[in-house]
Structure formats: C-alpha cells, structure tokens
Design a protein around this motif. Structure first.
Motif, PDB file in Angstrom:
ATOM      1  N   GLU A 120       0.864  -1.180   0.000  1.00  0.00           N
ATOM      2  CA  GLU A 120       0.000   0.000   0.000  1.00  0.00           C
ATOM      3  C   GLU A 120       0.899   1.227   0.000  1.00  0.00           C
ATOM      4  N   GLY A 140      -5.137   4.985  -0.477  1.00  0.00           N
ATOM      5  CA  GLY A 140      -6.098   4.249  -1.280  1.00  0.00           C
ATOM      6  C   GLY A 140      -5.485   3.555  -2.484  1.00  0.00           C
ATOM      7  N   LYS A 141      -4.176   3.704  -2.681  1.00  0.00           N
ATOM      8  CA  LYS A 141      -3.498   3.081  -3.823  1.00  0.00           C
ATOM      9  C   LYS A 141      -2.496   2.043  -3.333  1.00  0.00           C
ATOM     10  N   SER A 142      -2.298   1.023  -4.174  1.00  0.00           N
ATOM     11  CA  SER A 142      -1.286   0.001  -3.928  1.00  0.00           C
ATOM     12  C   SER A 142      -0.426  -0.145  -5.170  1.00  0.00           C
ATOM     13  N   ASP A 146      -6.154   0.836  -7.255  1.00  0.00           N
ATOM     14  CA  ASP A 146      -6.891   1.123  -6.027  1.00  0.00           C
ATOM     15  C   ASP A 146      -6.770  -0.081  -5.099  1.00  0.00           C
ATOM     16  N   THR A 147      -6.377   0.155  -3.865  1.00  0.00           N
ATOM     17  CA  THR A 147      -6.225  -0.908  -2.874  1.00  0.00           C
ATOM     18  C   THR A 147      -7.518  -1.698  -2.726  1.00  0.00           C
ATOM     19  N   GLU A 148      -8.635  -1.029  -2.827  1.00  0.00           N
ATOM     20  CA  GLU A 148      -9.942  -1.696  -2.696  1.00  0.00           C
ATOM     21  C   GLU A 148     -10.143  -2.767  -3.765  1.00  0.00           C
ATOM     22  N   VAL A 149      -9.615  -2.535  -4.975  1.00  0.00           N
ATOM     23  CA  VAL A 149      -9.717  -3.541  -6.046  1.00  0.00           C
ATOM     24  C   VAL A 149      -9.050  -4.840  -5.600  1.00  0.00           C
ATOM     25  N   LYS A 177      -8.428  -5.731  -2.403  1.00  0.00           N
ATOM     26  CA  LYS A 177      -9.102  -6.276  -1.228  1.00  0.00           C
ATOM     27  C   LYS A 177     -10.371  -7.025  -1.588  1.00  0.00           C
ATOM     28  N   THR A 178     -11.074  -6.563  -2.617  1.00  0.00           N
ATOM     29  CA  THR A 178     -12.341  -7.219  -2.977  1.00  0.00           C
ATOM     30  C   THR A 178     -12.174  -8.303  -4.038  1.00  0.00           C
TER      31      THR A 178
END
Length: 129
Positions: free
Chosen positions: A22, A28-30, A110-113, A115-116
């Motif tokens: 991260e 919010g980015k990785s 995006d880190t969320e991409v 994680k999900t």
C-alpha cells in the motif's frame, strides 16, 4: 477455425507476484510487481487492468503489445510501455515459437480492487474468455 479458437489453443502466460505494498503517500493506492513469463507462442487474451496504471519492462525475448485499436508493436529487452486506466489491451503475446519472453509489470491500482477481487482483479479478461 476462428481467430478466437486458434488463440484459445495457445499457451497462457505464467505470473508470479513479486511484491504488493500500500502506498502511504497515495492513500487508497497500492503498487504490485508481477513477473510475467510467456512460453513460446504464449499470450494473454484481450483484457483490462481493473482501472490500474501498468508499466511493463521487457527483460527477455520479444513482447508484442497492442492497445486501444492501435497496431501492435514489438518490444525488446530493456524497452517499456505503459497502459493507462481504462486501456484495452487487445494484443499481448510472445510470437516466438522457440523461446520464452519475460517481463515485469508494475501495477498501481486502487487498494480496494485488491481487497475485494484479489490478484485476479488485476487482469480482467474480455467477456467470452
């Protein structure tokens, strides 16, 4: 035989995650490093990269890449190319029948991409693949 069928019979790339961090200076980015190994005649079907920016560095062999309807270009060791968010990577292949092609892809996503969807979300194949 259609071109889709011909390509489906070709070997796929082998990927290995090298790192995943991260970015504290870009919340919010990785950043993810991926080693790509394309066997002789290997390819990746048409795809996108989950909204990421990707920079690829060719280490060995010759990598043919075509994006967004532009003519494909062959990249040699030491050369790089970039895929911007939303890019449609329509040609990604090793045209050699005898030797492999290797590259490193650096992906800012995006880190969320991650994680999900996990690492599979980094390469979203076109429908039908």
């Amino acid at each position: 035989m259609s071109s889709t069928t011909k390509k489906a019979d070709r070997p796929r790339e082998d990927t290995k995650i090298l790192f995943d961090h991260e970015l504290t200076n870009a919340p919010g980015k990785s950043i993810v490093g991926v080693h790509l190994d394309y066997p002789p005649n290997g390819f990746t079907p048409p795809h996108r990269h989950g909204g990421a920016t990707v920079v690829a560095y060719v280490m060995a062999g010759e990598f043919t890449s075509g994006m967004n309807g532009n003519p494909p270009k062959a990249y040699k060791p030491g050369e790089t190319f970039i895929e911007l968010p939303g890019c449609h990577h329509t040609v990604a292949e090793n045209n050699s029948q005898t030797s492999s092609t290797q590259a490193i892809a650096i992906v800012v996503v995006d880190t969320e991409v991650l994680k999900t969807g996990g690492y599979a979300a980094l390469t979203v194949l076109d429908e039908g693949w």
